[in-house]
Design an enzyme around this catalytic site. Structure first.
Site, PDB file in Angstrom:
ATOM      1  CB  SER A  12      21.593  78.308  18.663  1.00 23.74           C
ATOM      2  OG  SER A  12      20.380  77.733  18.222  1.00 23.74           O
ATOM      3  CD  GLN A  46      21.534  59.061  12.658  1.00 24.57           C
ATOM      4  OE1 GLN A  46      22.108  58.183  12.042  1.00 24.57           O
ATOM      5  NE2 GLN A  46      20.222  59.157  12.683  1.00 24.57           N
ATOM      6  CD  GLU A 112      30.940  58.368  10.059  1.00 24.15           C
ATOM      7  OE1 GLU A 112      31.302  59.394   9.459  1.00 24.15           O
ATOM      8  OE2 GLU A 112      30.113  58.366  10.977  1.00 24.15           O
ATOM      9  CG  HIS A 240      23.636  60.341   4.277  1.00 26.61           C
ATOM     10  ND1 HIS A 240      23.449  58.984   4.322  1.00 26.61           N
ATOM     11  CD2 HIS A 240      24.522  60.624   5.258  1.00 26.61           C
ATOM     12  CE1 HIS A 240      24.197  58.474   5.288  1.00 26.61           C
ATOM     13  NE2 HIS A 240      24.867  59.459   5.865  1.00 26.61           N
ATOM     14  NE  ARG A 291      28.269  60.903   3.575  1.00 29.13           N
ATOM     15  CZ  ARG A 291      28.209  61.619   4.693  1.00 29.13           C
ATOM     16  NH1 ARG A 291      27.820  62.875   4.653  1.00 29.13           N
ATOM     17  NH2 ARG A 291      28.513  61.092   5.839  1.00 29.13           N
ATOM     18  CG  HIS A 352      23.518  64.541   4.650  1.00 32.48           C
ATOM     19  ND1 HIS A 352      22.749  64.291   5.768  1.00 32.48           N
ATOM     20  CD2 HIS A 352      24.801  64.407   5.058  1.00 32.48           C
ATOM     21  CE1 HIS A 352      23.530  64.004   6.802  1.00 32.48           C
ATOM     22  NE2 HIS A 352      24.792  64.098   6.400  1.00 32.48           N
ATOM     23  CD  GLU A 376      25.199  72.004   6.024  1.00 34.42           C
ATOM     24  OE1 GLU A 376      25.077  71.468   7.152  1.00 34.42           O
ATOM     25  OE2 GLU A 376      24.532  71.660   5.037  1.00 34.42           O
ATOM     26  NE  ARG A 387      29.731  66.998   5.053  1.00 35.50           N
ATOM     27  CZ  ARG A 387      29.243  66.174   5.975  1.00 35.50           C
ATOM     28  NH1 ARG A 387      29.973  65.816   7.024  1.00 35.50           N
ATOM     29  NH2 ARG A 387      28.016  65.703   5.872  1.00 35.50           N
ATOM     30  CB  SER A 392      30.102  68.708   8.488  1.00 33.19           C
ATOM     31  OG  SER A 392      29.306  69.786   8.831  1.00 33.19           O
TER      32      SER A 392
HETATM   33  P1  FAD Z   1      23.160  74.101  12.238  1.00 33.67           P
HETATM   34  O1  FAD Z   1      23.532  73.101  13.236  1.00 33.67           O
HETATM   35  O2  FAD Z   1      22.162  73.729  11.223  1.00 33.67           O
HETATM   36  O3  FAD Z   1      22.643  75.387  12.999  1.00 33.67           O
HETATM   37  C1  FAD Z   1      22.087  76.474  12.285  1.00 33.67           C
HETATM   38  C2  FAD Z   1      21.385  77.366  13.272  1.00 33.67           C
HETATM   39  O4  FAD Z   1      21.015  78.587  12.638  1.00 33.67           O
HETATM   40  C3  FAD Z   1      20.105  76.787  13.839  1.00 33.67           C
HETATM   41  O5  FAD Z   1      20.051  77.093  15.197  1.00 33.67           O
HETATM   42  C4  FAD Z   1      19.016  77.543  13.068  1.00 33.67           C
HETATM   43  O6  FAD Z   1      17.786  77.619  13.738  1.00 33.67           O
HETATM   44  C5  FAD Z   1      19.668  78.891  12.962  1.00 33.67           C
HETATM   45  N1  FAD Z   1      19.164  79.754  11.881  1.00 33.67           N
HETATM   46  C6  FAD Z   1      19.073  79.467  10.570  1.00 33.67           C
HETATM   47  N2  FAD Z   1      18.601  80.536   9.909  1.00 33.67           N
HETATM   48  C7  FAD Z   1      18.406  81.523  10.821  1.00 33.67           C
HETATM   49  C8  FAD Z   1      17.922  82.851  10.761  1.00 33.67           C
HETATM   50  N3  FAD Z   1      17.512  83.423   9.614  1.00 33.67           N
HETATM   51  N4  FAD Z   1      17.843  83.572  11.910  1.00 33.67           N
HETATM   52  C9  FAD Z   1      18.210  83.019  13.098  1.00 33.67           C
HETATM   53  N5  FAD Z   1      18.662  81.755  13.217  1.00 33.67           N
HETATM   54  C10 FAD Z   1      18.765  81.021  12.090  1.00 33.67           C
HETATM   55  N6  FAD Z   1      28.248  66.113  10.195  1.00 33.67           N
HETATM   56  C11 FAD Z   1      29.298  65.483  10.778  1.00 33.67           C
HETATM   57  O7  FAD Z   1      30.428  65.991  10.762  1.00 33.67           O
HETATM   58  N7  FAD Z   1      29.086  64.305  11.434  1.00 33.67           N
HETATM   59  C12 FAD Z   1      27.875  63.710  11.513  1.00 33.67           C
HETATM   60  O8  FAD Z   1      27.722  62.661  12.113  1.00 33.67           O
HETATM   61  C13 FAD Z   1      26.782  64.319  10.876  1.00 33.67           C
HETATM   62  N8  FAD Z   1      25.549  63.761  10.885  1.00 33.67           N
HETATM   63  C14 FAD Z   1      24.495  64.441  10.352  1.00 33.67           C
HETATM   64  C15 FAD Z   1      23.225  63.894  10.451  1.00 33.67           C
HETATM   65  C16 FAD Z   1      22.127  64.613   9.984  1.00 33.67           C
HETATM   66  C17 FAD Z   1      20.757  64.027  10.089  1.00 33.67           C
HETATM   67  C18 FAD Z   1      22.313  65.881   9.382  1.00 33.67           C
HETATM   68  C19 FAD Z   1      21.149  66.674   8.889  1.00 33.67           C
HETATM   69  C20 FAD Z   1      23.590  66.415   9.268  1.00 33.67           C
HETATM   70  C21 FAD Z   1      24.684  65.693   9.741  1.00 33.67           C
HETATM   71  N9  FAD Z   1      25.978  66.214   9.643  1.00 33.67           N
HETATM   72  C22 FAD Z   1      27.020  65.566  10.233  1.00 33.67           C
HETATM   73  C23 FAD Z   1      26.195  67.560   9.111  1.00 33.67           C
HETATM   74  C24 FAD Z   1      26.302  68.513  10.311  1.00 33.67           C
HETATM   75  O9  FAD Z   1      25.418  68.111  11.309  1.00 33.67           O
HETATM   76  C25 FAD Z   1      26.010  69.943   9.933  1.00 33.67           C
HETATM   77  O10 FAD Z   1      26.722  70.313   8.790  1.00 33.67           O
HETATM   78  C26 FAD Z   1      26.400  70.855  11.082  1.00 33.67           C
HETATM   79  O11 FAD Z   1      25.714  70.466  12.237  1.00 33.67           O
HETATM   80  C27 FAD Z   1      26.099  72.279  10.750  1.00 33.67           C
HETATM   81  O12 FAD Z   1      26.300  73.040  11.913  1.00 33.67           O
HETATM   82  P2  FAD Z   1      25.987  74.589  11.864  1.00 33.67           P
HETATM   83  O13 FAD Z   1      26.217  75.096  13.237  1.00 33.67           O
HETATM   84  O14 FAD Z   1      26.719  75.204  10.739  1.00 33.67           O
HETATM   85  O15 FAD Z   1      24.444  74.664  11.469  1.00 33.67           O
HETATM   86  C1  SIN Z   2      26.247  59.968   9.220  1.00 30.59           C
HETATM   87  O1  SIN Z   2      26.174  59.674  10.407  1.00 30.59           O
HETATM   88  O2  SIN Z   2      26.187  59.172   8.284  1.00 30.59           O
HETATM   89  C2  SIN Z   2      26.405  61.395   8.859  1.00 30.59           C
HETATM   90  C3  SIN Z   2      27.821  61.715   8.875  1.00 30.59           C
HETATM   91  C4  SIN Z   2      28.062  62.995   8.175  1.00 30.59           C
HETATM   92  O3  SIN Z   2      27.176  63.596   7.576  1.00 30.59           O
HETATM   93  O4  SIN Z   2      29.219  63.423   8.205  1.00 30.59           O
END
Ligand code: FAD
Ligand code: SIN
Length: 542
Positions: A12, A46, A112, A240, A291, A352, A376, A387, A392
């Site tokens: 989610s 962020q 950025e 990161h 980065r 990261h 991801e 990346r 992302s």
């Molecule tokens: P997630 O958002 O991680 O969601 C994964 C979901 O799967 C979660 O709900 C989790 O609970 C669920 N899950 C996992 N395993 C299971 C399982 N076995 N069963 C059921 N549920 C499960 N990217 C950018 O582009 N810009 C940014 O500014 C940026 N800032 C970031 C800052 C931080 C601190 C971090 C950590 C990452 C940042 N990134 C950024 C990267 C980006 O946030 C992530 O790559 C992106 O949010 C991934 O989205 P997702 O939906 O693939 O996974």
């Molecule tokens: C950040 O805000 O520096 C994270 C951006 C990213 O992971 O793409």
């Protein structure tokens, strides 16, 4: 209770929620998520989302920046899709109710590292939280989406779960849903679906220091690998450059607080503990280099000087400007004893993001029919070997929409399983009374991945890591087979498999490229076209 649905979405974050919303327009969806629905990497993002939204910017510029960061390994077709479809996806987020920061009636666009233009749409410095809020609100109001919280997917259901189909070749495998542990009752349920979307996010918890929250245990990578899906480029781990360094012993939290790249985009300067701005010695783009370059420069500086952290200096900006741009970073650092308007911020690199993952095509289809991967956990090829910042969240949106298009066209062609799918069978297993094996396993894995498979690698370190991971893998598998499943056992099993995949891929890449830097092969291998590292588990599981 078992479920039947058209489509199962696992996760989610932005990828899972956005897929579910799009798919719900034509099919029923069950979305499972292992904790509360907002807990995800997305929620901590962020900086923002990169997209061409200013008329003086261009698709060509964004494509070029993405390809440069990707160090020769990007898939140019998917990069073009990413960049060109991005603006429409951002528009949809706004229509769904996402409140991005505006300036003079227009979206405020930040800059950025690696970007040649200001193109980061953001909600102050809490972009992920705002996107997650808007998507959860929309998904929760959609009758054809059923959300199950505290529902942890254990394994995908394929032919290997069905007695008479078990020996069919992996090349013709289908996915028919997943077995899911309900944490509130401890029972394992079967969710049968015609199509399954894996949106389980990242892998950061395999390292000691990570910006990723505790949910990032690589479950999707491990489930897909066990099921026989092809995996690509797992060696490319992005560190990161700037996570908050907390010197106080006892302040060890499960993840490090991120100091957004946008702080460097805003003019932040990296200094060593003597106060020298050192990036000028490493790259002409200085603080705005991609980065991998900045993280390696910090790592080199720390090793050279024997220091534990460097400093990020934003004190030359006015306090008003800094607090207005970064209210969350200001507040969070203040809670940690640092006033960023007056003090330099102690920072270190932290794991990261992973650029590789479950191999997909431009419609997010994996190598198993009926199984899609988005966000991801997937490898669309847009990031190549590194990346570009803020690409992302954009990738998650663009390729979730594409998964929905493909599912709409193909759902009714997917075969249903011709044999009954058995329920979860844990007869003969025992309830664990040796939880120390789990906590020790996490510690051991994180330590060895951080020591041997970090920012700088070598053949010897990787070989050490490979032998130790194999041992851990065998021990955990053995324990798993004898034990009634529980959440941390499932997560450790997945994290060990993810570590194994990272090491295996890293050993296969005999060159330095993008995020993979090894002392034994310090340059890119330009003797041939750069290649993806592809791994598949071809043994028949019983
Ligand atoms: P997630 O958002 O991680 O969601 C994964 C979901 O799967 C979660 O709900 C989790 O609970 C669920 N899950 C996992 N395993 C299971 C399982 N076995 N069963 C059921 N549920 C499960 N990217 C950018 O582009 N810009 C940014 O500014 C940026 N800032 C970031 C800052 C931080 C601190 C971090 C950590 C990452 C940042 N990134 C950024 C990267 C980006 O946030 C992530 O790559 C992106 O949010 C991934 O989205 P997702 O939906 O693939 O996974
Ligand atoms: C950040 O805000 O520096 C994270 C951006 C990213 O992971 O793409």
């Amino acid at each position: 209770m078992n479920y039947n649905t058209d489509v199962l979405v696992i996760g989610s974050g932005i990828a899972g929620l956005y897929s579910a919303i799009k798919i719900s327009e034509f099919a029923s969806v069950v979305l499972v998520t292992k904790k509360e629905k907002s807990e995800s990497n997305t929620n901590y993002a962020q900086g923002g989302i990169a997209s061409v939204l200013d008329p003086s910017d261009s698709f060509e510029n964004h494509i070029k920046d993405t390809l440069i960061a990707g160090a020769g390994l990007c898939n140019e077709k998917t990069v073009e899709i990413l960049v060109k479809e991005g603006p429409s996806r951002i528009q949809e987020l706004i229509e769904i109710g996402t409140g991005f920061t505006t300036h003079g009636g227009k979206l405020d666009l930040a800059r950025e590292g690696g970007h040649s233009f200001s193109r980061i749409v953001h909600a102050k410095d809490l972009t992920g939280k705002e996107v997650e809020r808007a998507l959860i609100e929309k998904a929760s109001k959609t009758p054809s989406i059923r959300i199950l919280e505290n529902a942890l997917a254990i394994d995908l259901i394929t032919e290997h779960n069905v007695k008479n189909l078990r020996d069919l070749p992996i090349s013709s495998r289908h996915c028919w849903g997943a077995f899911v542990l309900r944490n509130d009752t401890g029972t394992v349920e079967k969710i049968i679906s015609r199509a399954t979307v894996l949106a389980t996010g990242g892998i950061g918890q395999v390292y000691m220091h990570t910006t990723n929250p505790p949910i990032a245990t690589g479950d999707g990578f491990a489930m897909a690998y066990r099921a026989g899906a092809k995996m690509g480029n797992m060696e490319f781990i992005q560190f990161h450059p700037t996570s908050f360094f907390d010197p106080k012993p006892g302040n060890k939290s499960t993840h490090s607080f991120l100091i957004s790249e946008a702080v460097r985009g805003f003019g932040g300067i990296l200094r060593n503990l003597s106060g020298e701005a050192f990036m000028v010695n490493y790259d002409s783009r200085e603080e705005l280099a991609p980065r991998d370059i900045v993280a390696r420069a910090i790592d080199t500086e720390l090793k050279k000087r024997g220091e534990e952290h460097v400093l990020l200096d934003i004190t030359h900006k006015t306090a008003e400007e800094t607090i207005d741009h970064f209210p969350n970073i200001y507040k969070s650092c203040l809670e940690r004893g640092i006033d960023i308007t007056k003090d330099m911020i102690p920072v270190v690199p932290a794991a990261h993001y992973i650029c590789g993952g479950v191999l997909v095509d431009e419609y997010s289809r994996t190598s198993l029919t009926g199984l899609y991967a988005v966000g991801e956990v997937s490898m669309t090829g847009v990031h190549g070997a590194n990346r570009l910042a803020s690409n992302s969240l954009l990738e998650a949106l663009v390729f979730a929409q594409r998964a929905a298009i493909s599912i709409k066209n193909e759902l009714h062609e997917f075969p249903v399983c011709r044999e009954p799918i058995p329920d979860w069978d844990d007869s003969g297993t025992l309830t664990a009374d040796e939880k120390i094996l789990i906590s020790h396993g996490f510690r051991e894995l994180k330590q060895l991945m951080s020591d041997y498979v970090g920012i700088v690698r070598s053949d010897l370190r990787l070989e050490f890591a490979s032998r130790r991971i194999q041992l851990l893998y065998n021990e955990i598998e053995d324990f798993y087979k004898k034990t009634k499943v529980f959440d941390s056992l499932i997560e450790l099993r997945n994290l060990v498999t993810s570590g194994y995949l990272i090491v295996k891929s890293a050993l296969l890449r005999k060159e330095s490229r993008g995020l993979h830097y090894t002392l034994d092969h310090p340059s890119p291998d330009n003797s041939d076209e750069p290649k993806d590292t592809i791994i598949q588990n071809t043994y028949q599981k019983s």
